[in-house]
Design a protein around this motif. Structure first.
Motif, short mmCIF file in Angstrom:
data_model
loop_
_atom_site.label_atom_id
_atom_site.label_comp_id
_atom_site.label_asym_id
_atom_site.label_seq_id
_atom_site.Cartn_x
_atom_site.Cartn_y
_atom_site.Cartn_z
N LYS A 107 0.80 -1.09 -0.08
CA LYS A 107 -0.05 -0.21 -0.21
C LYS A 107 0.75 1.25 -0.05
CE LYS A 107 -3.90 2.67 2.57
NZ LYS A 107 -3.30 3.20 2.92
N GLY A 108 1.00 2.06 -0.76
CA GLY A 108 1.31 3.22 -0.89
C GLY A 108 0.29 4.52 -0.73
N THR A 109 1.17 5.48 -1.25
CA THR A 109 -0.13 7.05 -1.11
C THR A 109 -1.38 6.92 -2.20
OG1 THR A 109 1.41 9.00 -3.07
CG2 THR A 109 1.39 8.02 -0.39
N ASP A 110 -1.75 7.54 -2.07
CA ASP A 110 -3.49 7.69 -2.93
C ASP A 110 -3.00 8.10 -4.30
OD1 ASP A 110 -5.16 6.82 -1.30
OD2 ASP A 110 -6.18 8.69 -0.15
N GLU A 111 -2.10 9.25 -4.41
CA GLU A 111 -1.65 9.83 -5.32
C GLU A 111 -0.69 8.68 -6.21
OE1 GLU A 111 0.91 12.90 -5.15
OE2 GLU A 111 0.27 13.91 -6.85
N MET B 42 -5.81 -4.84 -7.79
CA MET B 42 -5.40 -4.42 -6.58
C MET B 42 -5.76 -4.60 -5.47
SD MET B 42 -4.54 -0.81 -6.88
CE MET B 42 -3.78 -0.38 -8.97
N GLY B 43 -5.06 -4.74 -4.91
CA GLY B 43 -5.34 -5.73 -2.93
C GLY B 43 -5.71 -4.51 -2.19
N ARG B 44 -4.16 -5.14 -1.36
CA ARG B 44 -4.46 -3.99 -0.22
C ARG B 44 -4.68 -2.83 -0.47
NH1 ARG B 44 1.37 -6.71 1.01
NH2 ARG B 44 1.19 -6.66 -1.30
N SER B 45 -3.85 -2.16 -2.01
CA SER B 45 -4.15 -0.39 -1.92
C SER B 45 -5.79 -0.44 -1.86
CB SER B 45 -3.08 -0.46 -2.70
OG SER B 45 -2.39 -0.16 -2.80
N ILE B 46 -6.84 -1.18 -2.10
CA ILE B 46 -7.97 -0.96 -1.64
C ILE B 46 -8.81 -0.79 -0.63
CG2 ILE B 46 -9.84 -1.05 -3.00
CD1 ILE B 46 -8.79 -0.73 -5.85
N PHE B 47 -8.12 -2.78 -0.44
CA PHE B 47 -9.08 -3.60 1.08
C PHE B 47 -8.58 -2.78 2.31
CE2 PHE B 47 -6.35 -6.75 0.22
CZ PHE B 47 -5.83 -7.10 2.10
N GLN B 48 -8.09 -2.54 2.39
CA GLN B 48 -6.78 -1.62 3.52
C GLN B 48 -6.66 -0.53 3.85
OE1 GLN B 48 -3.01 -3.52 3.54
NE2 GLN B 48 -3.86 -5.07 5.25
N HIS B 49 -6.88 0.32 2.66
CA HIS B 49 -7.52 1.87 2.64
C HIS B 49 -9.02 2.72 3.28
CE1 HIS B 49 -8.23 5.77 0.97
NE2 HIS B 49 -7.93 6.05 0.68
N ASP B 50 -8.71 3.31 4.30
CA ASP B 50 -9.40 3.83 5.06
C ASP B 50 -10.42 3.96 4.86
OD1 ASP B 50 -7.29 3.63 7.18
OD2 ASP B 50 -6.97 6.12 6.81
N GLU B 51 -10.46 4.77 3.77
CA GLU B 51 -11.95 4.83 2.16
C GLU B 51 -12.15 4.05 1.55
OE1 GLU B 51 -13.69 8.62 3.34
OE2 GLU B 51 -11.34 8.93 3.11
N PRO B 52 -11.97 2.48 1.59
CA PRO B 52 -12.41 1.65 0.74
C PRO B 52 -13.23 1.97 -0.53
CG PRO B 52 -13.12 0.55 2.50
CD PRO B 52 -12.64 1.68 2.77
N GLU B 53 -14.65 2.29 0.08
CA GLU B 53 -15.53 2.87 -1.33
C GLU B 53 -14.76 4.16 -2.09
OE1 GLU B 53 -19.39 4.18 -2.21
OE2 GLU B 53 -19.19 3.01 -0.49
N LYS B 54 -14.19 5.26 -1.96
CA LYS B 54 -13.32 6.37 -2.26
C LYS B 54 -12.54 5.77 -3.13
CE LYS B 54 -15.22 9.44 0.18
NZ LYS B 54 -14.67 10.83 1.56
N ILE B 55 -11.56 5.14 -2.89
CA ILE B 55 -9.78 4.83 -3.46
C ILE B 55 -10.66 3.64 -4.42
CG2 ILE B 55 -9.56 2.65 -2.11
CD1 ILE B 55 -7.50 5.43 -3.95
N ALA B 56 -11.53 2.62 -4.49
CA ALA B 56 -11.82 1.94 -5.55
C ALA B 56 -12.78 2.12 -6.72
CB ALA B 56 -12.97 0.68 -4.47
N ARG B 57 -13.39 4.03 -6.44
CA ARG B 57 -14.50 4.51 -6.97
C ARG B 57 -13.12 5.17 -7.68
NH1 ARG B 57 -17.72 6.52 -4.33
NH2 ARG B 57 -19.85 5.40 -4.89
N ALA B 58 -11.75 6.06 -6.82
CA ALA B 58 -11.06 6.09 -7.47
C ALA B 58 -10.43 5.31 -8.91
CB ALA B 58 -10.19 7.48 -7.20
N VAL B 59 -9.71 4.15 -8.50
CA VAL B 59 -9.33 3.34 -9.48
C VAL B 59 -9.92 3.52 -10.87
CG1 VAL B 59 -8.72 1.32 -9.82
CG2 VAL B 59 -8.37 2.68 -7.89
N VAL C 22 -6.33 15.66 -3.30
CA VAL C 22 -4.93 14.87 -4.19
C VAL C 22 -3.90 15.67 -2.94
CG1 VAL C 22 -3.21 15.81 -5.66
CG2 VAL C 22 -5.78 15.13 -6.10
N GLU C 23 -2.54 14.61 -2.27
CA GLU C 23 -1.33 14.87 -1.74
C GLU C 23 -0.61 15.86 -2.56
OE1 GLU C 23 -0.48 11.24 -0.68
OE2 GLU C 23 -2.58 10.20 -0.48
N ALA C 24 0.07 16.61 -1.08
CA ALA C 24 1.09 18.13 -1.53
C ALA C 24 2.04 17.23 -1.74
CB ALA C 24 0.97 19.22 -0.32
#
Length: 267
Positions: A204-208, A227-244, A265-267
């Motif tokens: 798992k990395g940053t969202d960006e 893509m597993g951990r970057s999505i299911f371990q996210h604090d907001e898995p629904e949102k990161i799944a939507r972005a991907v 969006v991270e600085a």
């Protein structure tokens, strides 16, 4: 490709693009973050736009009631991080087991270049032959991993390209592999096979970082992600799944996909 295989591929993807979330890590890592309450995680990621969820067949009954009409893939080999060799993936079920578990497709992990390559080639060849008889698609997770493979080497993409081609040669329908770091190098991987290529997420990395990787793979001609951990371990898995899903299915740029999903969006 027979009619059944084609129809079932449509259940695990959308217009030949794929957002698959593998959650078979319970065998490998144990009940890690995102997998204890598997039901809630499955519900969130499929509401977010995941096309399919992938798990070991033993937890299929926890997946089906919560997957919001997404597809289901049964993974049929595995290993643990506490065992003597994590790369020594052993079979955990058969194609018939997967069908009884309600799977739309099956998957298997193979480490091309490892000391276990020979046995894993035999296992994958047997599985694709069996799956073809039932019209069940095969997602082959073909990684270039072994004592003579250096992910930092300039020719690493050659080894990854070899790995995905092996998946096609053995009868898979979709191949998954690791991203090689940039679109230019990954283009060789995509061109090494006529099959759809989807990328793994890795640690798992940053969202960006996650969305930039997906964007780069799609620019190189990939067909999506598994893509597993970057999505299911996210604090907001629904949102990161939507972005991907936005990058894969709507061809969105990474920063736009994050904004539209409600992730900063991270600085």
């Amino acid at each position: 490709m027979n009619t059944g295989t084609r129809a079932r591929l449509d259940r695990i993807g959308t217009d030949d693009r794929y957002v698959v979330v593998p959650m078979d890590h319970g065998i490998t890592l144990g009940a890690t973050q995102g997998l204890k309450d598997l039901e809630s995680t499955v519900d969130a990621i499929t509401r977010g736009g995941a096309d399919a969820v992938l798990t070991q067949r033993g937890v299929a009954d926890r997946v089906h009631p919560n997957k919001n009409d997404a597809g289901y893939i049964a993974h049929l080999n595995g290993s643990t991080v506490i065992g003597p060799d994590e790369n020594d993936k052993r079979m955990t079920g058969t194609v018939e087991d997967a069908i009884r578990a309600g799977a739309d497709a099956v998957s298997m992990h193979i480490n091309v270049g490892s000391v276990h390559e020979r046995e894993q080639i035999e296992d994958l060849a047997q599985m694709t032959s069996e799956a073809e008889r039932y019209g069940l698609p095969v997602l082959a997770m073909t990684y270039a991993r072994g004592p003579d493979i250096d992910p930092e080497a300039d020719d690493y993409n050659q080894a990854v390209g070899h790995a995905v081609r092996l998946g096609e040669e053995l009868g898979a329908d979709v191949v998954k592999t690791g991203y090689t770091g940039d679109a230019e190098s990954f283009q060789h991987v995509v061109e090494s096979t006529s099959l759809p290529v989807v990328i793994a997420g890795g640690s798992k990395g940053t969202d960006e970082e996650t969305l930039d990787m997906v964007r780069g793979a799609m620019d190189a001609g990939a067909s999506g992600v598994s893509m597993g951990r970057s999505i299911f371990q996210h604090d907001e898995p629904e949102k990161i799944a939507r972005a991907v899903a936005s990058v894969v299915h709507d061809d969105a740029e990474a920063d736009a996909a994050l904004r539209e999903a409600g992730l900063a969006v991270e600085a």
